[in-house]
Structure formats: structure tokens, C-alpha cells
Scaffold this motif. Structure first.
Motif, PDB file in Angstrom:
ATOM      1  N   VAL A  23      -8.280  16.304  39.664  1.00  0.00           N
ATOM      2  CA  VAL A  23      -7.383  15.632  38.990  1.00  0.00           C
ATOM      3  C   VAL A  23      -6.271  16.473  38.136  1.00  0.00           C
ATOM      4  N   VAL A  24      -5.404  16.931  38.601  1.00  0.00           N
ATOM      5  CA  VAL A  24      -5.062  17.917  37.308  1.00  0.00           C
ATOM      6  C   VAL A  24      -3.773  16.902  36.845  1.00  0.00           C
ATOM      7  N   LEU A  25      -3.466  17.369  35.677  1.00  0.00           N
ATOM      8  CA  LEU A  25      -2.590  16.433  34.654  1.00  0.00           C
ATOM      9  C   LEU A  25      -1.543  17.460  33.875  1.00  0.00           C
ATOM     10  N   PRO A  26      -0.524  17.448  34.928  1.00  0.00           N
ATOM     11  CA  PRO A  26       0.571  18.256  34.683  1.00  0.00           C
ATOM     12  C   PRO A  26       0.774  18.103  32.139  1.00  0.00           C
ATOM     13  N   ALA A  27       0.449  19.811  32.089  1.00  0.00           N
ATOM     14  CA  ALA A  27       1.014  19.557  30.312  1.00  0.00           C
ATOM     15  C   ALA A  27       1.327  20.863  30.041  1.00  0.00           C
ATOM     16  N   PRO A  28       2.583  20.839  30.062  1.00  0.00           N
ATOM     17  CA  PRO A  28       3.517  21.964  30.083  1.00  0.00           C
ATOM     18  C   PRO A  28       3.271  22.316  28.388  1.00  0.00           C
ATOM     19  N   ASP A  29       2.536  21.219  27.797  1.00  0.00           N
ATOM     20  CA  ASP A  29       2.381  21.663  26.163  1.00  0.00           C
ATOM     21  C   ASP A  29       1.141  22.290  25.841  1.00  0.00           C
ATOM     22  N   ARG A  30       0.488  22.780  27.064  1.00  0.00           N
ATOM     23  CA  ARG A  30      -0.892  22.907  26.897  1.00  0.00           C
ATOM     24  C   ARG A  30      -1.208  24.505  27.767  1.00  0.00           C
ATOM     25  N   VAL A  32      -2.757  25.408  30.131  1.00  0.00           N
ATOM     26  CA  VAL A  32      -2.890  25.183  31.099  1.00  0.00           C
ATOM     27  C   VAL A  32      -3.437  23.566  31.501  1.00  0.00           C
ATOM     28  N   ASP A  33      -2.731  23.137  32.693  1.00  0.00           N
ATOM     29  CA  ASP A  33      -2.572  21.379  33.143  1.00  0.00           C
ATOM     30  C   ASP A  33      -4.304  21.041  32.876  1.00  0.00           C
ATOM     31  N   LEU A  34      -3.896  19.983  32.869  1.00  0.00           N
ATOM     32  CA  LEU A  34      -5.700  19.611  32.133  1.00  0.00           C
ATOM     33  C   LEU A  34      -6.133  19.356  33.635  1.00  0.00           C
ATOM     34  N   GLN A  35      -7.784  19.484  33.989  1.00  0.00           N
ATOM     35  CA  GLN A  35      -7.501  19.254  34.987  1.00  0.00           C
ATOM     36  C   GLN A  35      -9.219  18.249  34.909  1.00  0.00           C
ATOM     37  N   VAL A  36      -9.212  17.855  35.418  1.00  0.00           N
ATOM     38  CA  VAL A  36     -10.913  16.104  35.273  1.00  0.00           C
ATOM     39  C   VAL A  36     -11.318  16.001  36.481  1.00  0.00           C
ATOM     40  N   SER A  63     -19.747  24.340  31.634  1.00  0.00           N
ATOM     41  CA  SER A  63     -19.184  23.934  30.777  1.00  0.00           C
ATOM     42  C   SER A  63     -17.575  23.118  30.943  1.00  0.00           C
ATOM     43  N   SER A  64     -17.716  22.460  32.250  1.00  0.00           N
ATOM     44  CA  SER A  64     -16.370  22.397  32.567  1.00  0.00           C
ATOM     45  C   SER A  64     -16.558  20.848  33.649  1.00  0.00           C
ATOM     46  N   LEU A  65     -16.007  20.174  34.079  1.00  0.00           N
ATOM     47  CA  LEU A  65     -15.554  18.852  35.644  1.00  0.00           C
ATOM     48  C   LEU A  65     -17.251  19.355  35.823  1.00  0.00           C
ATOM     49  N   ASN A  66     -17.242  20.505  36.090  1.00  0.00           N
ATOM     50  CA  ASN A  66     -18.458  20.305  37.290  1.00  0.00           C
ATOM     51  C   ASN A  66     -19.893  20.417  36.494  1.00  0.00           C
ATOM     52  N   GLY A  67     -20.179  19.811  35.493  1.00  0.00           N
ATOM     53  CA  GLY A  67     -21.342  20.208  34.753  1.00  0.00           C
ATOM     54  C   GLY A  67     -21.495  18.625  35.104  1.00  0.00           C
ATOM     55  N   TYR A  68     -22.859  18.225  34.334  1.00  0.00           N
ATOM     56  CA  TYR A  68     -23.167  16.784  33.353  1.00  0.00           C
ATOM     57  C   TYR A  68     -23.575  15.657  34.691  1.00  0.00           C
ATOM     58  N   ASP A 112      -7.783  16.725  23.863  1.00  0.00           N
ATOM     59  CA  ASP A 112      -7.915  16.286  25.789  1.00  0.00           C
ATOM     60  C   ASP A 112      -7.893  14.665  25.766  1.00  0.00           C
ATOM     61  N   MET A 113      -8.708  14.220  25.328  1.00  0.00           N
ATOM     62  CA  MET A 113      -9.481  12.876  25.562  1.00  0.00           C
ATOM     63  C   MET A 113      -8.312  11.771  25.262  1.00  0.00           C
ATOM     64  N   LYS A 114      -7.583  12.641  24.406  1.00  0.00           N
ATOM     65  CA  LYS A 114      -6.409  11.125  24.279  1.00  0.00           C
ATOM     66  C   LYS A 114      -5.169  11.446  25.421  1.00  0.00           C
ATOM     67  N   ARG A 115      -4.645  12.482  25.871  1.00  0.00           N
ATOM     68  CA  ARG A 115      -4.156  12.957  27.480  1.00  0.00           C
ATOM     69  C   ARG A 115      -5.190  12.400  28.276  1.00  0.00           C
ATOM     70  N   VAL A 116      -5.899  11.963  28.853  1.00  0.00           N
ATOM     71  CA  VAL A 116      -6.489  11.816  29.388  1.00  0.00           C
ATOM     72  C   VAL A 116      -6.115   9.655  29.377  1.00  0.00           C
ATOM     73  N   LEU A 117      -6.711   8.814  28.296  1.00  0.00           N
ATOM     74  CA  LEU A 117      -5.836   7.209  28.183  1.00  0.00           C
ATOM     75  C   LEU A 117      -5.068   7.377  27.768  1.00  0.00           C
ATOM     76  N   ASP A 118      -4.193   8.653  27.670  1.00  0.00           N
ATOM     77  CA  ASP A 118      -2.822   8.063  27.683  1.00  0.00           C
ATOM     78  C   ASP A 118      -2.245   7.965  29.352  1.00  0.00           C
ATOM     79  N   ARG A 119      -3.065   8.441  29.889  1.00  0.00           N
ATOM     80  CA  ARG A 119      -2.691   9.349  31.701  1.00  0.00           C
ATOM     81  C   ARG A 119      -3.479   8.405  31.920  1.00  0.00           C
ATOM     82  N   LEU A 120      -4.222   7.133  32.359  1.00  0.00           N
ATOM     83  CA  LEU A 120      -5.010   7.139  33.238  1.00  0.00           C
ATOM     84  C   LEU A 120      -4.537   5.926  34.418  1.00  0.00           C
ATOM     85  N   ASP A 121      -2.877   5.861  34.058  1.00  0.00           N
ATOM     86  CA  ASP A 121      -2.267   5.155  36.047  1.00  0.00           C
ATOM     87  C   ASP A 121      -2.489   6.379  36.750  1.00  0.00           C
ATOM     88  N   GLU A 122      -1.915   7.715  36.036  1.00  0.00           N
ATOM     89  CA  GLU A 122      -1.936   8.921  37.710  1.00  0.00           C
ATOM     90  C   GLU A 122      -3.532   9.327  37.979  1.00  0.00           C
TER      91      GLU A 122
END
Length: 319
Positions: A23-30, A32-36, A63-68, A112-122
């Protein structure tokens, strides 16, 4: 108040899960875009949320969204929605060691974690069958190794920025409980020269301000000799050096992988033990149930079950 039974099933009744990535969250200030990755039960409403922060390591994808997956799948099967970002220090992003900060983006990880919480609707809108099912009032964070450091900052631990000397406060009030898996401990003379040179932000870690409820999980054979001269007890520092309420799960004979939490059948796991991994996942699940739903007896029942066995995998203490 909602009924906890609707959101989190009893530990003995897992349900099928769905897992969607990226799930890609566009992040022009980062950079690369944040992927979750989002892993959640197929059924149920008012799902509590666990933000899961990966560690660092030598594998290209863990060590990414593919682990754990051993953790995410069990937590989702018992009623949680698990969201895993790929942080900027992930090997999957080919970070440039000459331009990245130290080797780990300690600040951007928490952001990153704060950004995820900010954009739970997306995030909800991007995952089939998920819209309207997340309970934003019940959010926890979990992290392994460097991810444990990330989680500790979000839960109230502080440090001094090694670049400008300012005290850093990244606490996230929307997160109300956490699980730290093999986390880094105190700084100062507990660190090796390697750590001081490569991870200078560890020098000033202060757990005295981490007031949120936290379960710390540490292996009694996790010496992490390249990071610390303090031995396995170093990983219990977030418990011992922070105010209550806290619990510490010490796993017998466990090393840094805690039996293999970062992935199924991982060759680099030095203490592979599926039973231990399942115990970690279920104990963490029970702990978070009881913290997010006051009055829920799951944590006490899990503690009693661990202590009653003929050869327990570990021991729990609390304050």
C-alpha cells in the motif's frame, strides 16, 4: 464502549487473515514514497491496530514490509490489524551509507509511524474488505531490535540528537501501549566503540520518560557483543530504567532472533525455535489485549499458563 470480543478473538480461536502489500502512501517530503503491508482478519469490526517496526539485518527483504510474518499473521488471526512500513534504512531501498544518517534513520522511522496514523483513511480505502473496520482509539506499537528503539521513542523514550545536541521528544499520544522485542538498552559505557561510531544516537537514550504500558521481551543469551559490553541484560534496560507500568518477558536460551520472529525458516536465525516464536506472538497478543481493553483477563491467563508448564519457555516480572 465496544465489546472486546468483537475485535479480538480468544487466543485459541484464530481466524483467516488477508495480507495486502504494497500500500503506497505518496510522500513528496520523503526520499521515497512510504510503502506498508496490512495484515488483518477477514472478519470482525473495530479492529485494534498494531504498528510493527522492522529491525536491521543482513537479509535483503526481512527488514521491510516483507518480514515478520510469524508475528503479523498470528496477531491478525487473533483480531488485530497489523501495519508494517518499510523504513528508509531497509536494504530493499538500497540506502547509500555515505548519505544516510548513521546506518539507521532513527528519526524518520518514528515519523513513518506517525504518517501511517495520519493516513489511516487512505490505508483503509486501499485494502479490500478493510474500510470502516479499524478502531483508531486502540493503537499499539511493536518493534524488533532497531524497531524496538523506534517503538520506545514513540512510547516516550528520549535521546539527544548527536548532530545538534537538542533533546528529541517523538512520543505519539495516539499510541497507548507497546511491545519491545530484543530492544537496544542504555547508552554511555554500556556501548562498544562500534556502536558509538556508527549509532551515536544510542549514547543518550533515556527511558525515564517512557511512561506508557510496555512489554519488553529479551533473550537471556542475546549478548549482542558488537553493540554492547553489558551482555544479555542490556536488552532488559527499557524495562529496568523506565517507570511502570511495565512487564518483562525473559526467554530462556533465546538469542537476538527470539526463536525466529523476523521470518519463517530464516537461515540467519541463530536460535530457531518455532514454539518460542509462537509463544512470543501469543504473549504479546494477550498483553496488548489487556492494555487496550481494560478489564480483559487475557494477559493474566497467559502469564499463568506460562508459569504452570513443566518446562516454561521463560519468566515474566512486572512493576
Amino acid at each position: 464502549m465496544s465489546n472486546p470480543a468483537r475485535a479480538v478473538d480468544a487466543p485459541g480461536s484464530p481466524t483467516p487473515v488477508l495480507s495486502v502489500s504494497p500500500v503506497v502512501l505518496p510522500a513528496p517530503d520523503r526520499a521515497v514514497d512510504l510503502q506498508v503491508r496490512v495484515t488483518a482478519p477477514l472478519t470482525g469490526s473495530e479492529l485494534p491496530v498494531i504498528l510493527l517496526s522492522h529491525g536491521l539485518g543482513f537479509s535483503n527483504n526481512l527488514s521491510s514490509l516483507n518480514g515478520y510474518a510469524p508475528l503479523a499473521n498470528i496477531w491478525a488471526a487473533h483480531g488485530f490489524a497489523v501495519i508494517q512500513p518499510t523504513h528508509l534504512d531497509s536494504r530493499t531501498l538500497n540506502p547509500d551509507p555515505d548519505t544516510s544518517e548513521a546506518a539507521a534513520h532513527w528519526r524518520t522511522r518514528a515519523e513513518d509511524m506517525k504518517r501511517v496514523l495520519d493516513r489511516l483513511d487512505e490505508i483503509e480505502a486501499a485494502v479490500p474488505q478493510l474500510p470502516g473496520r479499524l478502531d483508531r482509539s486502540r493503537v499499539a506499537v511493536a518493534g524488533h531490535s532497531m524497531g524496538g528503539h523506534t517503538a520506545s521513542l514513540l512510547l516516550g523514550a528520549r535521546l539527544t540528537d548527536p548532530h545538534d545536541g537538542t533533546e528529541v521528544d517523538l512520543v505519539e499520544p495516539r499510541i497507548t501501549a507497546g511491545v519491545l522485542l530484543a530492544p537496544p538498552g542504555r547508552g554511555g559505557d554500556a556501548l562498544t566503540e562500534f556502536t558509538v561510531e556508527n549509532y551515536p544516537f544510542f549514547l543518550t537514550t533515556d527511558f525515564s520518560t517512557m511512561t506508557a504500558p510496555v512489554l519488553v521481551v529479551a533473550g537471556d543469551r542475546d549478548d549482542s557483543a558488537f553493540l554492547t559490553v553489558a551482555g544479555p541484560a542490556w536488552h532488559a534496560d527499557p524495562y529496568r530504567l523506565s517507570p511502570g507500568p511495565k512487564s518483562l518477558l525473559t526467554l530462556h536460551d533465546a538469542e537476538h532472533g527470539l526463536g525466529g520472529v523476523s521470518g519463517y525458516d530464516v537461515a540467519e536465525t541463530t536460535d530457531e525455535n518455532p514454539e518460542r516464536v509462537a509463544a512470543v506472538a501469543r504473549l504479546a497478543c494477550a498483553y496488548l489485549r489487556s492494555e487496550l481493553y481494560p478489564g480483559d483477563a487475557a494477559w493474566q491467563a497467559a502469564r499463568d499458563a506460562l508459569a504452570s508448564g513443566p518446562d516454561p519457555l521463560g519468566r515474566i516480572e512486572s512493576k
